[in-house]
Design an enzyme around this catalytic site. Structure first.
Site, PDB file in Angstrom:
ATOM      1  N   GLU A   1      29.648   1.012 113.569  1.00  0.00           N
ATOM      2  CA  GLU A   1      29.237  -0.219 112.904  1.00  0.00           C
ATOM      3  C   GLU A   1      29.852  -1.412 113.621  1.00  0.00           C
ATOM      4  O   GLU A   1      31.009  -1.370 114.049  1.00  0.00           O
ATOM      5  CB  GLU A   1      29.671  -0.197 111.435  1.00  0.00           C
ATOM      6  CG  GLU A   1      29.182  -1.382 110.608  1.00  0.00           C
ATOM      7  CD  GLU A   1      29.395  -1.158 109.115  1.00  0.00           C
ATOM      8  OE1 GLU A   1      28.903  -0.133 108.595  1.00  0.00           O
ATOM      9  OE2 GLU A   1      30.059  -1.990 108.486  1.00  0.00           O
TER      10      GLU A   1
ATOM     11  N   ASP B   1      30.396  -5.426 112.830  1.00  0.00           N
ATOM     12  CA  ASP B   1      30.343  -6.308 111.659  1.00  0.00           C
ATOM     13  C   ASP B   1      30.553  -7.778 111.988  1.00  0.00           C
ATOM     14  O   ASP B   1      31.398  -8.137 112.809  1.00  0.00           O
ATOM     15  CB  ASP B   1      31.447  -5.927 110.655  1.00  0.00           C
ATOM     16  CG  ASP B   1      31.187  -4.615 109.956  1.00  0.00           C
ATOM     17  OD1 ASP B   1      30.014  -4.256 109.797  1.00  0.00           O
ATOM     18  OD2 ASP B   1      32.166  -3.958 109.562  1.00  0.00           O
TER      19      ASP B   1
ATOM     20  N   GLU C   1      31.169 -10.594 108.981  1.00  0.00           N
ATOM     21  CA  GLU C   1      31.241 -10.791 107.530  1.00  0.00           C
ATOM     22  C   GLU C   1      31.853 -12.158 107.243  1.00  0.00           C
ATOM     23  O   GLU C   1      32.948 -12.474 107.708  1.00  0.00           O
ATOM     24  CB  GLU C   1      32.053  -9.668 106.889  1.00  0.00           C
ATOM     25  CG  GLU C   1      31.361  -8.314 107.021  1.00  0.00           C
ATOM     26  CD  GLU C   1      32.209  -7.153 106.554  1.00  0.00           C
ATOM     27  OE1 GLU C   1      31.690  -6.288 105.826  1.00  0.00           O
ATOM     28  OE2 GLU C   1      33.389  -7.095 106.957  1.00  0.00           O
TER      29      GLU C   1
ATOM     30  N   TRP D   1      37.869  -6.353  98.015  1.00  0.00           N
ATOM     31  CA  TRP D   1      38.244  -6.460  99.426  1.00  0.00           C
ATOM     32  C   TRP D   1      39.088  -7.705  99.683  1.00  0.00           C
ATOM     33  O   TRP D   1      40.113  -7.654 100.369  1.00  0.00           O
ATOM     34  CB  TRP D   1      36.988  -6.474 100.300  1.00  0.00           C
ATOM     35  CG  TRP D   1      37.266  -6.528 101.768  1.00  0.00           C
ATOM     36  CD1 TRP D   1      38.172  -5.780 102.468  1.00  0.00           C
ATOM     37  CD2 TRP D   1      36.645  -7.383 102.729  1.00  0.00           C
ATOM     38  NE1 TRP D   1      38.146  -6.108 103.806  1.00  0.00           N
ATOM     39  CE2 TRP D   1      37.215  -7.083 103.991  1.00  0.00           C
ATOM     40  CE3 TRP D   1      35.646  -8.359 102.648  1.00  0.00           C
ATOM     41  CZ2 TRP D   1      36.826  -7.736 105.158  1.00  0.00           C
ATOM     42  CZ3 TRP D   1      35.259  -8.997 103.821  1.00  0.00           C
ATOM     43  CH2 TRP D   1      35.839  -8.693 105.056  1.00  0.00           C
TER      44      TRP D   1
END
Length: 290
Positions: free
Chosen positions: A103, A105, A107, A197
């Site tokens: 993956e 990312d 974000e 998170w």
């Protein structure tokens, strides 16, 4: 270099990620490239060019590409939620959707203010293992206008760009014992509840939170299995072939302009680098030696 000089430095620069001939290329049409995978009632597509996804207490939303890719250039223009939005995560990323997934990312973390401070967290999962975060404080307000975000994945390195400025590089250093992407991945976008998170409570009185994507563009290689079928669990196949422009000799080395901007952005706006976190990694991962 201070922030004012940095911004002035950008004005005369023309750093283009030019479109290239590819196995798959599209001009931004949503329906020809993507479909909604969750939160359909929290999604709005305008004229097949712009997609808005919403987050409230009931749900967020997400979409993914129809196809898997083994290398390429992946772009979007994105505007993140403009309300007090701490705890809200807007994402643009590549993922293999396997148990031991790869993956890449990008974000975006919301902010409450004033003052408003927006951060971009970049990360990389290889074989199901992440922990490769690098976080940047954005030097502009990403809620006021659309900004371009690009992931370039080739046989030499993975690169993250913000408004055509190189902010992060992860090299293909498998000879050093460092991992590298080996699985075909889909392109995804989403908005979700990141309270756990970020350890920040969302102010739900500000909902719905809206993220807008437009000009989604994919120039990528579709890997195929020997039986001719591509899909989940497929490797990159011949997608590291030099026949693709992003894998060619001209892509082997970074340009002087990219290196200069990379160094400036990181000196001014990098707020966390896993390679420097000795409490987490007393012995730095092998890729951190370069």
């Amino acid at each position: 270099m201070d922030r004012r000089r940095f911004l002035l430095h950008l004005l005369p620069l023309v750093i283009l990620l030019k479109p290239v001939a590819a196995a798959v290329a599209d001009n931004g049409s949503f329906s020809r490239q993507f479909h909604v995978i969750w939160g359909a009632d929290h999604t709005k597509v305008d004229e097949d060019r712009r997609v808005q996804i919403f987050l409230d207490r009931a749900s967020g939303a997400g979409f993914e590409s129809l196809k898997y890719y083994g290398s390429g250039i992946f772009r979007t223009n994105l505007k993140i939620p403009d309300k007090n939005s701490s705890g809200v995560i807007t994402a643009y990323y590549l993922t293999s959707r396997t148990n031991n997934h790869d993956e890449v990312d990008m974000e975006f973390m919301g902010s409450n203010g004033p003052p408003y401070t927006y951060k971009l967290s970049t990360n990389l999962f290889l074989g199901g293992k992440g922990g490769r975060e690098q976080v940047f404080e954005l030097w502009f307000d990403p809620t006021e206008a659309f900004h371009k975000y690009t992931i370039v994945w080739n046989k030499y390195r993975i690169m993250w760009f913000v408004d055509n400025l190189l902010v992060r590089v992860y090299g293909n250093n498998r000879t050093m014992g460092a991992g590298y992407a080996t699985q075909a991945m889909k392109v995804e976008g989403s908005i979700w509840d990141g309270e756990n998170w970020t350890r920040t409570e969302i102010d739900w009185t500000q909902a719905p939170f809206t993220a807008s994507y437009k000009d989604l563009n994919i120039e990528g290689c579709e890997p195929k299995e020997k039986n001719g079928r591509g899909g989940v669990g497929v490797g990159v196949g011949d997608c590291y072939s030099s026949e693709y422009v992003w894998n060619g000799k001209s892509s082997k080395n970074l340009s002087k302009e990219d290196i200069s901007n990379y160094e400036m952005v990181r000196s001014l706006y990098l707020t966390y680098d896993y390679c420097e976190d000795r409490s987490r990694y007393p012995r730095p991962p092998p890729e951190c030696s370069r």
